[in-house]
Design an enzyme around this catalytic site. Structure first.
Site, PDB file in Angstrom:
ATOM      1  N   HIS A  42       0.864  -1.183   0.000  1.00 30.66           N
ATOM      2  CA  HIS A  42       0.000   0.000   0.000  1.00 30.66           C
ATOM      3  C   HIS A  42       0.898   1.229   0.000  1.00 30.66           C
ATOM      4  CE1 HIS A  42       1.089   0.189   4.198  1.00 30.66           C
ATOM      5  NE2 HIS A  42       0.594  -1.025   4.405  1.00 30.66           N
TER       6      HIS A  42
ATOM      7  N   HIS B   2       4.030   1.343   2.268  1.00 29.04           N
ATOM      8  CA  HIS B   2       5.207   0.638   1.750  1.00 29.04           C
ATOM      9  C   HIS B   2       5.868   1.458   0.633  1.00 29.04           C
ATOM     10  CE1 HIS B   2       2.670  -2.990   2.978  1.00 29.04           C
ATOM     11  NE2 HIS B   2       3.762  -3.156   3.691  1.00 29.04           N
TER      12      HIS B   2
ATOM     13  N   LYS C 145       5.350   2.954  11.912  1.00 30.54           N
ATOM     14  CA  LYS C 145       4.066   2.338  12.239  1.00 30.54           C
ATOM     15  C   LYS C 145       4.317   1.119  13.128  1.00 30.54           C
ATOM     16  CE  LYS C 145       0.025   0.147  11.062  1.00 30.54           C
ATOM     17  NZ  LYS C 145       0.434  -1.213  11.051  1.00 30.54           N
ATOM     18  N   ASP C 146       5.379   0.377  12.810  1.00 30.48           N
ATOM     19  CA  ASP C 146       5.768  -0.788  13.619  1.00 30.48           C
ATOM     20  C   ASP C 146       6.946  -0.363  14.487  1.00 30.48           C
ATOM     21  OD1 ASP C 146       4.150  -3.144  12.252  1.00 30.48           O
ATOM     22  OD2 ASP C 146       4.891  -1.828  10.688  1.00 30.48           O
TER      23      ASP C 146
ATOM     24  N   MET D  37      -2.092   3.279   7.422  1.00 27.09           N
ATOM     25  CA  MET D  37      -2.237   2.269   6.365  1.00 27.09           C
ATOM     26  C   MET D  37      -1.637   0.948   6.835  1.00 27.09           C
ATOM     27  SD  MET D  37      -1.711   4.154   2.839  1.00 27.09           S
ATOM     28  CE  MET D  37      -2.765   5.512   2.383  1.00 27.09           C
TER      29      MET D  37
ATOM     30  N   SER E 105      -1.640  -3.506   5.624  1.00 28.98           N
ATOM     31  CA  SER E 105      -2.160  -4.571   4.753  1.00 28.98           C
ATOM     32  C   SER E 105      -3.395  -5.197   5.388  1.00 28.98           C
ATOM     33  CB  SER E 105      -1.095  -5.644   4.548  1.00 28.98           C
ATOM     34  OG  SER E 105       0.092  -5.056   4.065  1.00 28.98           O
TER      35      SER E 105
HETATM   36  P1  AMP Z   1       4.852  -5.167   6.484  1.00 31.37           P
HETATM   37  O1  AMP Z   1       4.672  -5.520   5.057  1.00 31.37           O
HETATM   38  O2  AMP Z   1       3.577  -4.851   7.192  1.00 31.37           O
HETATM   39  O3  AMP Z   1       5.752  -6.110   7.217  1.00 31.37           O
HETATM   40  O4  AMP Z   1       5.620  -3.773   6.485  1.00 31.37           O
HETATM   41  C1  AMP Z   1       6.825  -3.595   5.780  1.00 31.37           C
HETATM   42  C2  AMP Z   1       7.413  -2.264   6.158  1.00 31.37           C
HETATM   43  O5  AMP Z   1       6.482  -1.234   5.831  1.00 31.37           O
HETATM   44  C3  AMP Z   1       7.690  -2.121   7.655  1.00 31.37           C
HETATM   45  O6  AMP Z   1       8.897  -1.406   7.835  1.00 31.37           O
HETATM   46  C4  AMP Z   1       6.504  -1.332   8.141  1.00 31.37           C
HETATM   47  O7  AMP Z   1       6.763  -0.581   9.292  1.00 31.37           O
HETATM   48  C5  AMP Z   1       6.276  -0.416   6.950  1.00 31.37           C
HETATM   49  N1  AMP Z   1       4.908   0.115   6.974  1.00 31.37           N
HETATM   50  C6  AMP Z   1       3.754  -0.587   7.049  1.00 31.37           C
HETATM   51  N2  AMP Z   1       2.708   0.245   7.092  1.00 31.37           N
HETATM   52  C7  AMP Z   1       3.208   1.502   7.050  1.00 31.37           C
HETATM   53  C8  AMP Z   1       2.633   2.808   7.076  1.00 31.37           C
HETATM   54  N3  AMP Z   1       1.327   2.997   7.147  1.00 31.37           N
HETATM   55  N4  AMP Z   1       3.464   3.869   7.021  1.00 31.37           N
HETATM   56  C9  AMP Z   1       4.807   3.701   6.942  1.00 31.37           C
HETATM   57  N5  AMP Z   1       5.410   2.493   6.905  1.00 31.37           N
HETATM   58  C10 AMP Z   1       4.627   1.414   6.962  1.00 31.37           C
END
Ligand code: AMP
Length: 285
Positions: free
Chosen positions: A34, A37, A149-150, A184, A186
């Site tokens: 999204h 990312h 976010k994380d 945002m 997933s």
């Molecule tokens: P994930 O696919 O959820 O493991 O996230 C991959 C990376 O994207 C991680 O570093 C998350 O912190 C980052 N991320 C996920 N959602 C957001 C968001 N809304 N804003 C900024 N970074 C994000």
């Protein structure tokens, strides 16, 4: 854009970039990309000459009752988005490629996982640290971008990089939100229309508590009670609501400097997390 499935191929491609003295940036993701990312990818493009995005739904960071099986996957859509951004390599290994038979090594941190999400998600951060260290070794990036976010995840990675002398610069990226403030994720696609509206209260409550802190309310217990009360009133079920030290993630007993307000809430059967940094306003005297 080259899509790479094998660790040996990714390793060789990275090695070639290194040989050519090209700075390499890595954005680790679990796919179902999204705008959050994609903004990390744009940031990577400004930091490095070559950008790798990894897409891997990492089984060892999911607990037995978590959503590994139904986690959204959309490799075709992800590749289209990444192509538009001018990404050089997409590393999308299979589970067998990352965890071949006989795999048994784990990275464990002793303190940071004992807070916030780690209290309920036992083993989650060990799974995250392990896969990220593997990705660092395979992709050999100079910089890696992680979203705030994380927040706990970024701290775990920063700690691991420092503790294990890993030659990667970690860059934090701000949380990207929808027009109504919802961070945002997933997992937002699991939400029904009604739940999606309800979920916007997470940001509202974080902002409210952050503004209270700005105005000088410094008793975390009262602010936590208020935050939980307002979230529950809006129909969310709170797993935790914490006001903590942004480095150690330990609860604070008095708000004196910058703190992290962090929460995990259930909106129906979907678990959502969000956080905000807050500081008491400094007066000029
Ligand atoms: P994930 O696919 O959820 O493991 O996230 C991959 C990376 O994207 C991680 O570093 C998350 O912190 C980052 N991320 C996920 N959602 C957001 C968001 N809304 N804003 C900024 N970074 C994000």
């Amino acid at each position: 854009m080259t899509v790479v499935r094998q660790t040996s191929e990714m390793f060789n491609l990275s090695k070639r970039c290194k040989y050519n003295q090209e700075k390499l940036g890595l954005v680790p993701t679990m796919g179902a990309l999204h705008e959050g990312h994609l903004s990390l990818v744009r940031k990577a493009k400004t930091e490095a000459q070559r950008v790798i995005v990894s897409i891997f739904v990492n089984p060892i960071q999911f607990g037995p009752n978590e959503d590994f099986a139904r986690y959204p996957r959309d490799l075709e859509g992800d590749l289209r988005s990444l192509m538009d951004l001018g990404v050089d390599f997409v590393f999308a290994p299979t589970i067998e490629e990352m965890y071949p038979q006989g795999f048994e090594t784990r990275v464990e941190l002793s303190k940071l996982p004992n807070h916030l999400c780690g209290l309920k998600r036992i083993g989650h951060f060990s799974g995250v640290a392990t896969v990220v260290l593997k990705l660092f070794n395979i992709c050999q990036p100079d910089v890696a971008i992680f979203g705030m976010k994380d927040f706990q995840q970024v701290r775990v990675i920063e700690r691991m990089v420092e503790d294990l002398n890993i030659p990667v610069k970690i860059i934090r990226h701000e949380t990207i939100r929808d027009h109504d403030g919802l961070a945002m994720s997933s997992r937002n696609r699991y939400l029904s229309k009604e739940e999606r509206v309800r979920a916007t209260n997470i940001y509202k409550v974080l902002k409210e508590i952050s503004s209270d802190i700005g105005y000088g309310f410094c008793d975390p217990k009262r602010l936590i009670d208020k935050g939980i009360g307002n979230l529950e009133k809006s129909g969310l079920s709170v797993e935790y609501f914490a006001i903590c030290d942004p480095n150690t993630l330990e609860d604070v007993t008095q708000i004196e400097g910058e703190v992290l307000i962090a929460t995990a809430c259930w909106c129906g059967s979907t678990r959502l997390i969000d956080n905000m940094l807050a500081s008491p306003k400094k007066t000029s005297q």
